[in-house]
Design an enzyme around this catalytic site. Structure first.
Site, short mmCIF file in Angstrom:
data_model
loop_
_atom_site.label_atom_id
_atom_site.label_comp_id
_atom_site.label_asym_id
_atom_site.label_seq_id
_atom_site.Cartn_x
_atom_site.Cartn_y
_atom_site.Cartn_z
CD GLU A 1 -2.88 -1.07 2.17
OE1 GLU A 1 -4.46 -1.55 2.17
OE2 GLU A 1 -2.22 -1.39 3.27
CD GLU B 1 -1.55 -3.19 11.34
OE1 GLU B 1 -2.40 -3.04 10.11
OE2 GLU B 1 -2.54 -2.32 11.53
#
Length: 679
Positions: free
Chosen positions: A472, A616
């Site tokens: 991304e 994460e």
């Protein structure tokens, strides 16, 4: 003398490490020291209702319900809602209300085998207290708290069940009701409220469970504090040396789940109350025993075994068969990522669940089927044909990505991820009726999308321009490796599905697939996108062409791409699943040690205390990251375990274990619940 001393130290160290490894339970994670300032809660969930632990006695941090969204807060998009905190309680001993400063020897432990969270502590020389709570697996909207107080000297207690409305809710109404029956009085503490826009009604109800062995039930008193909070409580005297037991059961449900949530919350609570503690726990344990028939067993690495169980436990906890719901990146551990559904499910969590529990994986893919119509509308809005799935999805399946994130309009690989998951579901289950009814509509509509999405610039140049890559950090680039390869797979899988079903595939699908380019750099490495010049990457992209897409099958090319891109991933800021893919591919290439290195790096730097919950990113503070767990479990199953999903079902290919693992055993895999072993 020095050599003997060094040898003595080495032997002692080896013994200590061995003892430490032996003390790591495969099923129980213990927190023997609770530091409220460095505490990241662990979740007990049943696929519908999640309860997050707190370092405060008799408190839980929050209660999250799957499938309940409303428009509020961040990004002008639908968000997960905290439900009523129906397990908050308090305990007074001899008139003093206990808090964290008044207790000692506080310990917590999670039993992953039966999804039970237990807290124990002492209150001076007066009492030892133990309580365990469950998100009951057999009852999707119901929870249980089981309490035991052992008096060290004669004491008097007052125990309360407190119902408090989260700040975001409005128009709170509180009720208290007693239902008298010849042998029991059912006390119901109930609250209802509207979600921020009034779209949803959220309801919760609790009732005390009393133990018959203690004689007559105590009198329950209701207290109304304010609009947002009320409670019910009882008092009891406990003789020295005696243990007094009681419990609270409760249900939480919304109008997203039931047309009449207020009455249903009370009905479900009455049902649980009259089932009674023993039966509630018995059926809960039985349900978890069934889940754990599908297990991953490592011989020779106790900590890895516990960690892998923790990952499986969370994936099992955050999902449920028969719901047509799909977990968000943080599952039911909080409000992270607004509770939205991304490719995190379809590419990272879904394949792991598909192998271990196809019936749960079916819910995830049927979540997408039920939102196909809005995916069609999304394609229409962007000038394309077929179905274009949203990057972020919530209850309705419209695009829910905040406007500032370009992934909403541009991260188109999600449509292929959804379709390829549907194909994988057929591959594992061989369910042709499902493929005809639900898989084919997804596969054909997404294939039509790609046929309209490509720009036809001559043979070998059916370009897919202006996308956000799977990596991304690469925004608005052309011919992204993963997007192009995923689109190819989508088109070919749709064609294969048509053949199986005896239907006519659009001949243009194969034509388009054969002309979508996969770029290479001068050094022979697969190029991430047309504008790529060797910069750092956020997460795995090119390497996904080897697995799960199988676009690249030549081991030398897989190795070349791995060795190049593993040096492009920075130490910080990358999500946990990237290193999981590296581990998987190295295990398949026969390099067990390099696979083990990446397996450890995938999650160990991301762990937070005191329960080793995964964030994460390295140093992150937003657990639990179920996406990462999904990627690492795939490394276990498809990497070290060698399992492979093919059009004819699950097979086992050659793989390599780390030298410190004696064996790996996978039980209950696929629809046949097969066992696979690697030594």
């Amino acid at each position: 003398m020095k050599k003997i001393t060094c040898l003595f130290i080495a032997v002692n160290l080896f013994t200590a490490l061995n003892l430490s490894a032996q003390n790591v339970s495969p099923w129980v994670i213990k927190a023997d020291k609770i530091d409220p300032n460095n505490y990241y809660g662990i979740t007990v969930a049943n696929g519908m209702i999640g309860i997050v632990s707190s370092p405060e006695p008799f408190k839980v941090k929050n209660v999250v319900l799957a499938g309940a969204y409303d428009l509020y807060g961040r990004g002008r998009v639908s968000n997960f809602l905290n439900s009523f905190n129906l397990l908050n309680m308090y305990l007074e001993v001899d008139g003093k209300r206990l808090d964290a400063k008044m207790v000692s020897n506080m310990k917590q432990e999670l039993d992953m085998q039966h999804a039970a969270m237990t807290t124990t502590f002492d209150y001076g020389d007066k009492a030892s207290i133990k309580y365990t709570y469950y998100s009951l697996r057999q009852l999707p909207f119901t929870v249980l708290m089981d309490v035991a107080i052992t008096a060290k000297k004669a004491i008097s207690i007052t125990a309360a069940s407190v119902m408090e409305a989260p700040d975001a809710l409005k128009e709170v109404q509180n009720y208290y009701n007693e239902i008298d029956r010849p042998h029991v009085t059912i006390s119901l503490l109930t609250s209802t409220a509207k979600s921020p826009t009034g779209k949803l009604q959220l309801c919760a109800s609790t009732s005390f469970l009393f133990n018959e062995e203690h004689g007559k039930e105590p009198r329950v008193i209701h207290e109304m504090w304010d609009n947002n909070m009320h409670l019910m409580k009882f008092s009891h005297a406990i003789a020295a040396g005696q243990t007094y037991k009681y419990g609270v059961t409760g249900s939480s449900i919304t109008s997203a789940h039931h047309a009449d949530p207020l009455n249903e919350a009370e009905r479900l609570t009455i049902f649980a109350k009259l089932e009674g503690r023993d039966r509630l726990i018995q059926f809960h344990n039985k349900a978890w025993d069934e889940l754990w028939k599908s297990d991953i067993q490592i011989e020779g690495d106790a900590q890895a075994q516990q960690d892998v169980h923790s990952m499986l436990y969370h994936l099992y906890s955050f999902s449920r068969a028969g719901t047509a719901l799909s977990p968000s990146p943080m599952g039911l551990s909080g409000l992270g990522y607004n509770g939205h559904v991304f490719w995190d499910t379809d590419l990272w969590m879904f394949p792991a669940m598909l192998v271990m529990h196809p019936e749960i994986a079916r819910s995830m893919v049927e979540y997408r089927f039920e939102r196909l119509e809005n995916a069609r509308k999304n394609a229409f809005s962007h000038g394309y044909k077929g179905a274009m799935y949203p990057w972020e999805s919530a209850d309705s399946g419209v695009e829910e990505t905040p406007v500032w994130a370009l992934s909403g309009p541009f991260e188109h690989h999600i449509s292929a991820d959804v379709a390829n998951a549907a194909w994988a579901y057929y591959c594992v289950t061989q369910d042709k009726q499902w493929l005809r009814d639900k898989g084919w509509p997804i596969l054909s509509a997404t294939a039509d999308f790609w046929a309209s999405r490509v720009e036809r610039n001559g043979p070998g140049h059916y370009d897919i321009k202006n996308v956000v890559a799977a990596d991304e950090w690469a925004e608005n680039i052309d011919n992204n490796a993963f997007t192009n390869a995923a689109a190819q797979a989508n088109l070919m899988n749709a064609t294969a599905a048509a053949k199986i079903l005896g239907m006519q595939a659009d001949t243009d699908w194969v034509n388009v697939a054969n002309n979508i380019p996969i770029l290479k750099m001068a050094n022979g490495v697969t190029q991430e996108h047309a504008q790529y010049k060797g910069e750092g990457i956020k997460q795995a992209d090119v390497n996904l062409l080897a697995y799960p897409l199988k676009t690249i099958t030549d081991p030398s090319q897989i190795k070349k791409d791995l060795e190049y891109y593993e040096t492009r991933v920075p130490n910080e800021g990358t999500p946990a699943m990237t290193q999981g893919v590296f581990a998987l591919l190295y295990a398949r290439l026969g390099d067990g040690q390099k696979a083990y290195k990446w397996f450890k790096e995938a999650y160990e730097p991301n762990l937070n205390p005191p329960f080793r919950v995964i964030a994460e990113t390295k140093g992150g503070t937003n657990p639990y990251f179920a996406t990462g767990a999904g990627g690492i479990i795939q490394a276990m199953l498809m990497g070290f375990g060698g399992l492979d999903i093919t059009p004819t079902g699950i097979i086992q290919v050659k793989s390599k274990l780390p030298t410190n693992w004696k064996s790996l055993k996978i039980t209950g895999a696929g629809i046949n619940k097969a066992t696979y072993t690697v030594k």
